[in-house]
Scaffold this motif. Sequence first.
Motif, PDB file in Angstrom:
ATOM      1  N   SER A  20       0.875  -1.481  -0.061  1.00  0.00           N
ATOM      2  CA  SER A  20      -0.062   0.082   0.005  1.00  0.00           C
ATOM      3  C   SER A  20       0.842   1.450  -0.169  1.00  0.00           C
ATOM      4  CB  SER A  20      -1.081   0.095   1.209  1.00  0.00           C
ATOM      5  OG  SER A  20      -0.097   0.204   2.493  1.00  0.00           O
ATOM      6  N   GLY A  21       2.059   1.013   0.449  1.00  0.00           N
ATOM      7  CA  GLY A  21       2.860   2.447   0.489  1.00  0.00           C
ATOM      8  C   GLY A  21       2.972   3.245   1.946  1.00  0.00           C
ATOM      9  N   ALA A  22       1.949   2.629   2.799  1.00  0.00           N
ATOM     10  CA  ALA A  22       1.515   3.182   4.027  1.00  0.00           C
ATOM     11  C   ALA A  22       2.537   2.505   5.100  1.00  0.00           C
ATOM     12  CB  ALA A  22       0.069   2.958   4.454  1.00  0.00           C
ATOM     13  N   ILE A  23       3.935   2.996   4.806  1.00  0.00           N
ATOM     14  CA  ILE A  23       4.679   2.446   5.792  1.00  0.00           C
ATOM     15  C   ILE A  23       4.605   3.001   6.975  1.00  0.00           C
ATOM     16  CG2 ILE A  23       6.228   1.230   3.910  1.00  0.00           C
ATOM     17  CD1 ILE A  23       8.095   3.745   4.190  1.00  0.00           C
ATOM     18  N   GLN A  24       5.626   2.529   8.076  1.00  0.00           N
ATOM     19  CA  GLN A  24       5.459   3.126   9.175  1.00  0.00           C
ATOM     20  C   GLN A  24       7.098   3.355   9.883  1.00  0.00           C
ATOM     21  OE1 GLN A  24       3.008   0.522  11.480  1.00  0.00           O
ATOM     22  NE2 GLN A  24       1.248   1.830  10.991  1.00  0.00           N
ATOM     23  N   ASP A  25       7.562   4.600   9.861  1.00  0.00           N
ATOM     24  CA  ASP A  25       9.003   4.812  10.261  1.00  0.00           C
ATOM     25  C   ASP A  25       8.807   4.646  12.043  1.00  0.00           C
ATOM     26  OD1 ASP A  25      10.375   5.032   8.060  1.00  0.00           O
ATOM     27  OD2 ASP A  25       9.726   7.142   7.530  1.00  0.00           O
ATOM     28  N   THR A  61       5.939   3.831  18.498  1.00  0.00           N
ATOM     29  CA  THR A  61       5.539   5.173  18.189  1.00  0.00           C
ATOM     30  C   THR A  61       6.027   5.386  16.667  1.00  0.00           C
ATOM     31  OG1 THR A  61       7.521   5.942  19.116  1.00  0.00           O
ATOM     32  CG2 THR A  61       5.311   6.215  20.385  1.00  0.00           C
ATOM     33  N   VAL A  62       5.347   5.917  15.605  1.00  0.00           N
ATOM     34  CA  VAL A  62       5.816   5.888  14.442  1.00  0.00           C
ATOM     35  C   VAL A  62       5.649   7.097  13.471  1.00  0.00           C
ATOM     36  CG1 VAL A  62       5.304   3.323  14.041  1.00  0.00           C
ATOM     37  CG2 VAL A  62       3.474   4.947  13.486  1.00  0.00           C
ATOM     38  N   THR A  63       6.086   7.136  12.552  1.00  0.00           N
ATOM     39  CA  THR A  63       5.600   8.324  11.542  1.00  0.00           C
ATOM     40  C   THR A  63       4.798   7.464  10.301  1.00  0.00           C
ATOM     41  OG1 THR A  63       7.395   9.960  12.007  1.00  0.00           O
ATOM     42  CG2 THR A  63       6.116  10.005   9.650  1.00  0.00           C
ATOM     43  N   GLN A  64       3.546   7.913  10.270  1.00  0.00           N
ATOM     44  CA  GLN A  64       2.867   7.055   9.487  1.00  0.00           C
ATOM     45  C   GLN A  64       2.939   7.604   8.109  1.00  0.00           C
ATOM     46  OE1 GLN A  64       0.621   4.171   9.929  1.00  0.00           O
ATOM     47  NE2 GLN A  64       0.891   4.512   7.661  1.00  0.00           N
ATOM     48  N   HIS A  65       3.183   6.969   6.992  1.00  0.00           N
ATOM     49  CA  HIS A  65       3.131   7.363   5.678  1.00  0.00           C
ATOM     50  C   HIS A  65       2.080   6.990   4.884  1.00  0.00           C
ATOM     51  CE1 HIS A  65       7.344   8.787   5.878  1.00  0.00           C
ATOM     52  NE2 HIS A  65       7.536   7.852   6.832  1.00  0.00           N
ATOM     53  N   GLY A  66       1.822   7.547   3.784  1.00  0.00           N
ATOM     54  CA  GLY A  66       0.636   7.066   2.809  1.00  0.00           C
ATOM     55  C   GLY A  66      -0.883   7.590   3.377  1.00  0.00           C
ATOM     56  N   SER A  67      -1.549   7.042   2.869  1.00  0.00           N
ATOM     57  CA  SER A  67      -3.146   7.642   3.339  1.00  0.00           C
ATOM     58  C   SER A  67      -3.382   7.221   4.801  1.00  0.00           C
ATOM     59  CB  SER A  67      -4.141   6.850   2.349  1.00  0.00           C
ATOM     60  OG  SER A  67      -4.131   5.532   2.676  1.00  0.00           O
ATOM     61  N   GLY A  68      -2.754   6.562   5.247  1.00  0.00           N
ATOM     62  CA  GLY A  68      -3.057   6.094   7.097  1.00  0.00           C
ATOM     63  C   GLY A  68      -2.545   4.698   7.158  1.00  0.00           C
ATOM     64  N   ALA A  69      -2.807   4.299   8.410  1.00  0.00           N
ATOM     65  CA  ALA A  69      -2.961   2.935   8.913  1.00  0.00           C
ATOM     66  C   ALA A  69      -3.660   1.771   8.530  1.00  0.00           C
ATOM     67  CB  ALA A  69      -2.671   2.820  10.611  1.00  0.00           C
ATOM     68  N   CYS A  70      -5.004   2.186   8.135  1.00  0.00           N
ATOM     69  CA  CYS A  70      -6.054   1.156   8.133  1.00  0.00           C
ATOM     70  C   CYS A  70      -6.425   0.830   6.698  1.00  0.00           C
ATOM     71  CB  CYS A  70      -7.339   1.767   8.700  1.00  0.00           C
ATOM     72  SG  CYS A  70      -8.584   0.412   8.657  1.00  0.00           S
ATOM     73  N   HIS A  71      -6.443  -0.373   6.277  1.00  0.00           N
ATOM     74  CA  HIS A  71      -6.754  -0.880   4.887  1.00  0.00           C
ATOM     75  C   HIS A  71      -8.187  -0.332   4.504  1.00  0.00           C
ATOM     76  CE1 HIS A  71      -9.323  -3.599   6.971  1.00  0.00           C
ATOM     77  NE2 HIS A  71      -9.982  -3.765   5.919  1.00  0.00           N
ATOM     78  N   THR A  72      -9.064   0.125   5.347  1.00  0.00           N
ATOM     79  CA  THR A  72     -10.282   0.783   5.126  1.00  0.00           C
ATOM     80  C   THR A  72     -10.052   2.050   4.187  1.00  0.00           C
ATOM     81  OG1 THR A  72     -10.607   1.781   7.037  1.00  0.00           O
ATOM     82  CG2 THR A  72     -11.469  -0.470   6.582  1.00  0.00           C
ATOM     83  N   GLY A  73      -8.969   2.765   4.456  1.00  0.00           N
ATOM     84  CA  GLY A  73      -8.727   4.022   4.012  1.00  0.00           C
ATOM     85  C   GLY A  73      -8.550   5.232   5.191  1.00  0.00           C
ATOM     86  N   ASN A  74      -9.185   4.524   6.224  1.00  0.00           N
ATOM     87  CA  ASN A  74      -9.190   5.575   7.521  1.00  0.00           C
ATOM     88  C   ASN A  74      -7.568   5.919   8.110  1.00  0.00           C
ATOM     89  OD1 ASN A  74     -12.154   6.320   8.585  1.00  0.00           O
ATOM     90  ND2 ASN A  74     -12.057   3.987   7.642  1.00  0.00           N
ATOM     91  N   TYR A  75      -7.296   6.759   8.502  1.00  0.00           N
ATOM     92  CA  TYR A  75      -5.784   7.216   8.961  1.00  0.00           C
ATOM     93  C   TYR A  75      -5.799   5.956  10.344  1.00  0.00           C
ATOM     94  CZ  TYR A  75      -1.730   9.572  10.363  1.00  0.00           C
ATOM     95  OH  TYR A  75      -0.240   9.632  10.682  1.00  0.00           O
ATOM     96  N   SER A  76      -6.659   6.031  11.192  1.00  0.00           N
ATOM     97  CA  SER A  76      -6.563   4.869  12.330  1.00  0.00           C
ATOM     98  C   SER A  76      -7.601   3.882  12.140  1.00  0.00           C
ATOM     99  CB  SER A  76      -6.851   5.883  13.644  1.00  0.00           C
ATOM    100  OG  SER A  76      -7.224   4.640  14.586  1.00  0.00           O
ATOM    101  N   CYS A  77      -7.288   2.762  12.447  1.00  0.00           N
ATOM    102  CA  CYS A  77      -8.290   1.520  12.471  1.00  0.00           C
ATOM    103  C   CYS A  77      -9.447   1.650  13.486  1.00  0.00           C
ATOM    104  CB  CYS A  77      -7.396   0.398  12.977  1.00  0.00           C
ATOM    105  SG  CYS A  77      -6.335  -0.442  11.485  1.00  0.00           S
ATOM    106  N   PHE A  78      -9.174   2.754  14.454  1.00  0.00           N
ATOM    107  CA  PHE A  78     -10.059   2.918  15.376  1.00  0.00           C
ATOM    108  C   PHE A  78     -10.968   3.956  15.144  1.00  0.00           C
ATOM    109  CE2 PHE A  78      -6.653   0.864  17.362  1.00  0.00           C
ATOM    110  CZ  PHE A  78      -7.196  -0.170  18.056  1.00  0.00           C
ATOM    111  N   TYR A  79     -11.937   3.974  14.056  1.00  0.00           N
ATOM    112  CA  TYR A  79     -12.658   4.884  13.784  1.00  0.00           C
ATOM    113  C   TYR A  79     -14.208   4.737  13.952  1.00  0.00           C
ATOM    114  CZ  TYR A  79     -13.505   1.580   9.730  1.00  0.00           C
ATOM    115  OH  TYR A  79     -13.487   0.414   9.235  1.00  0.00           O
TER     116      TYR A  79
END
Lengths: 114, 114
Positions: free
Chosen positions: B69-74, B90-108
Amino acid sequence: MSFKESLILEQVAFNSEGLVPAIVQDAASREVLMMAWMNRESLRRTLTEGRTWFYSRSRKELWAKGETSGAIQDVHDVYYDCDGDTLLVTVTQHGSGACHTGNYSCFYRKLDLR
Amino acid sequence: MSFKESLILEQVAFNSEGLVPAIVQDAASREVLMMAWMNRESLRRTLTEGRTWFYSRSRKELWAKGETSGAIQDVHDVYYDCDGDTLLVTVTQHGSGACHTGNYSCFYRKLDLR
């Protein structure tokens, strides 16, 4: 359990042991405080009472956070993740902190390879 | 695995399946992004490469977050809790977010009884 309670709890995918991991986060500072497990009854009490309840896998019983220590957690919101198998509970932490060691957060140590 | 790597990994209490839950938090906003599982090798790679690796319990294999996805986490820091059986990364989130649904967080989504 009420019909509404049942509907709410159906959104959560408890594991084969009937448990779900619950991450607890300070609502104000956003510090992650702890992770513990909930079963259906501890989640129901957390939602209805507005204080955190967990399930101890070693003692095989419910426990109310802060019952003996006074470090209770007032619940702001309970989120569930995209898979429905992890919870995030935002709280106001009372007392000295969330950790039995006296630290505010249970995550007070770092792993470091560099 | 180096001697130093072995010593570091000994601080972590992997469960009977050889896994530990890893909470991932945005280092800047402190938003909790996701929770996934790590085995020893995914934790070793996370620490040495500075990007998050997890273990898929369904596919029974390692996966590098963001590989497709390109949503890597440094990775900034990896904390372990008082019991040593949960990690906080603790990370820097790249791409559109962490969640495969397109949300930035999985806890939406919220559970709400009130």
